[in-house]
Design a protein around this motif. Structure first.
Motif, mmCIF file in Angstrom:
data_model
loop_
_atom_site.group_PDB
_atom_site.id
_atom_site.type_symbol
_atom_site.label_atom_id
_atom_site.label_comp_id
_atom_site.label_asym_id
_atom_site.label_seq_id
_atom_site.Cartn_x
_atom_site.Cartn_y
_atom_site.Cartn_z
ATOM 1 N N CYS A 70 46.316 23.332 49.696
ATOM 2 C CA CYS A 70 46.895 24.461 48.964
ATOM 3 C C CYS A 70 45.900 25.162 48.053
ATOM 4 C CB CYS A 70 48.089 24.000 48.136
ATOM 5 S SG CYS A 70 49.494 23.456 49.106
ATOM 6 N N GLY A 71 44.677 24.647 47.989
ATOM 7 C CA GLY A 71 43.675 25.212 47.100
ATOM 8 C C GLY A 71 43.191 24.188 46.105
ATOM 9 N N ARG A 76 43.759 27.138 41.602
ATOM 10 C CA ARG A 76 45.184 27.351 41.340
ATOM 11 C C ARG A 76 45.430 27.541 39.837
ATOM 12 N NH1 ARG A 76 48.634 23.026 44.644
ATOM 13 N NH2 ARG A 76 50.211 24.697 44.677
ATOM 14 N N ASP A 93 50.588 26.381 37.926
ATOM 15 C CA ASP A 93 49.551 26.253 38.953
ATOM 16 C C ASP A 93 50.178 26.070 40.326
ATOM 17 O OD1 ASP A 93 48.196 26.065 36.561
ATOM 18 O OD2 ASP A 93 47.173 24.177 37.032
ATOM 19 N N GLU A 94 51.296 25.348 40.379
ATOM 20 C CA GLU A 94 51.925 24.989 41.648
ATOM 21 C C GLU A 94 52.604 26.164 42.338
ATOM 22 O OE1 GLU A 94 52.302 23.382 38.789
ATOM 23 O OE2 GLU A 94 51.093 21.592 39.232
ATOM 24 N N PHE A 96 50.923 28.773 43.275
ATOM 25 C CA PHE A 96 49.876 29.488 43.997
ATOM 26 C C PHE A 96 49.329 28.653 45.149
ATOM 27 C CE2 PHE A 96 50.107 31.179 39.723
ATOM 28 C CZ PHE A 96 50.236 32.534 39.994
ATOM 29 N N PHE A 97 49.145 29.332 46.295
ATOM 30 C CA PHE A 97 48.693 28.683 47.521
ATOM 31 C C PHE A 97 47.558 29.519 48.103
ATOM 32 C CE2 PHE A 97 53.178 28.119 46.706
ATOM 33 C CZ PHE A 97 53.306 26.736 46.705
ATOM 34 N N VAL A 98 46.390 28.925 48.206
ATOM 35 C CA VAL A 98 45.188 29.650 48.621
ATOM 36 C C VAL A 98 45.152 29.745 50.141
ATOM 37 C CG1 VAL A 98 42.672 29.708 48.510
ATOM 38 C CG2 VAL A 98 43.997 28.811 46.575
ATOM 39 N N TRP A 251 45.797 34.666 48.590
ATOM 40 C CA TRP A 251 46.741 33.696 48.034
ATOM 41 C C TRP A 251 48.176 34.165 48.213
ATOM 42 C CZ3 TRP A 251 44.006 36.862 44.551
ATOM 43 C CH2 TRP A 251 44.759 37.609 43.633
ATOM 44 N N SER A 253 51.920 33.660 46.178
ATOM 45 C CA SER A 253 52.641 33.186 45.005
ATOM 46 C C SER A 253 54.106 33.060 45.394
ATOM 47 C CB SER A 253 52.478 34.165 43.842
ATOM 48 O OG SER A 253 53.300 33.786 42.749
ATOM 49 N N GLU A 263 52.062 24.140 52.148
ATOM 50 C CA GLU A 263 51.001 23.185 52.454
ATOM 51 C C GLU A 263 50.990 22.852 53.941
ATOM 52 O OE1 GLU A 263 49.359 18.741 51.199
ATOM 53 O OE2 GLU A 263 50.832 19.754 49.950
ATOM 54 N N GLN A 278 36.180 28.886 47.475
ATOM 55 C CA GLN A 278 37.135 28.828 46.378
ATOM 56 C C GLN A 278 36.428 28.810 45.023
ATOM 57 O OE1 GLN A 278 40.796 26.491 46.845
ATOM 58 N NE2 GLN A 278 39.976 25.738 48.790
#
Length: 392
Positions: A70-71, A76, A93-94, A96-98, A251, A253, A263, A278
């Protein structure tokens, strides 16, 4: 075996994909000396050194192995801080997914929200890649043309409401818009949010150009009207703000509760974005604000330069965009932009994108990217004016 025999055995959804109208022009114009390329959505500046050095240092440190799906935690966290500062509200932080580009963020969003045979609604003219991603996934795109008049481009909420069916899963909203520059105000964003609530559908908010806004530090956002329980998913990219188009880092959100879903989708597509890329993205967020604002300032000057130049021709119609970095214009007497765009490559050495590439309502328009220096814009205006006098 004939080529047609190979082709006929492919996934039918892939067979239906048209050639990109933007890429067609780019392929035709790559080898033209002295051409000013304004066909793609990127500026002329390379990625700043401090961003490149962060990637180089990461590789020197041996960060070339598999990494967090997820990054990396640092990115994140940096995304959460960036959003908190921009929107003046807390972010986790959780959330956001890169992803491997903004384009992959869109593909993953569609995979998560819509199944084959379902429908998505897209106001047009629109960036064509979203519809293409839907086509590959077996999802039907319902185009809802916007209105163009004295006030520029306007979304028609009633048309959108009328387009919703039992198969509708997603309403895709790109604001500020590529290619039109239309930017939704807060009232419009609330109206769209309320429609999505009422019909039980998701909004995918593409706010890639939210910093390229010429009225304030950022454009109005769905984050400004988002409330607990709203089904809004955001897609974004590092490409535009920090001159990182070639890096392919973006990313998503989304509600943190969907973390395992995203994920899984990242794992089963790319298994994550390279750690050194990253690290570069972290540097962009933490140290790139001055560079970003400089780009936006230059784009504003270039917007004024090209608007003045095109208005002086007396043959070109447009509305000066509120956001993004495109001028979407028509030329008197032209109803199909594709052929003229191909002619302009060699006859005027100008690379534009044809409006035919952007869906219903875009056919007579041309898209010009003004994320370049003002001198280039003045030269483009001179070349186009000269070509018009000779040919139309």
């Amino acid at each position: 075996v004939s080529d047609s025999a190979y082709f006929s055995t492919l996934n039918p959804n892939v067979q239906r994909l048209p050639e990109s109208g933007i890429v067609e022009v780019m392929n035709a114009g790559w080898d033209i000396d002295g051409l000013i390329p304004l066909w793609a959505g990127e500026g002329h500046l390379p990625t700043p050194d401090f961003i490149c050095e962060a990637a180089n240092q990461s590789m020197r440190n041996g960060e070339t192995f598999y990494t967090w799906q997820c990054g990396i935690p640092e990115l994140r966290a940096a995304l959460a801080r960036y959003h908190a500062g921009l929107y003046e509200k807390p972010f986790e932080d959780e959330q956001f997914f890169v992803t491997g580009s903004g384009m992959q963020a869109i593909q993953i969003a569609l995979q998560a929200l819509a199944e084959p045979g379902s429908e998505i609604i897209v106001p047009t003219p629109a960036w064509p890649n979203f519809e293409a991603a839907a086509t590959v996934a077996g999802i039907t795109t319902v185009e809802v043309p916007m209105r163009f008049g004295n006030r520029g481009w306007q979304i028609d909420l009633q048309r959108i409401a009328d387009a919703v069916t039992s198969k509708t899963r997603v309403l895709f909203i790109n604001s500020p818009s590529n290619p039109t520059g239309w930017t939704a105000d807060l009232e419009t964003l609330r109206d769209i949010r309320d429609l999505a609530r009422e019909r039980g559908i998701w909004i995918v908010a593409d706010e890639v150009y939210n910093r390229f806004y010429f009225g304030a530090d950022r454009a109005p956002s769905f984050y400004d009207v988002l409330e607990e329980g709203d089904r809004i998913l955001f897609v974004n990219t590092f490409s535009k703000n920090w001159a990182m188009t070639g890096w392919r880092v973006g990313w998503i959100s989304a509600p943190a509760s969907l973390g395992q879903v995203f994920e899984n989708l990242i794992q089963y597509s790319t298994s994550g974005v390279a750690a050194f890329m990253q690290r570069a993205a972290v540097a962009a967020l933490e140290r790139g604000e001055d560079f970003l604002k400089s780009q936006v300032s230059t784009a504003a000057i270039s917007r004024n330069s090209i608007s003045t130049a095109l208005a002086e021709t007396g043959r070109i119609q447009f509305h000066e965009p509120e956001g993004a970095f495109y001028l979407f214009f028509t030329i008197d007497g032209i109803t199909d932009s594709r052929g003229i765009t191909l002619r302009l490559l060699r006859e005027a050495r100008i690379g534009l994108a044809p409006g035919t590439a952007f869906g219903a309502g875009g056919e007579p328009f041309f898209r010009l990217c003004f994320a370049r220096n003002p001198e280039d814009m003045a030269e483009v205006g001179d070349r186009l004016n000269s070509w018009l006098r000779k040919n139309l």
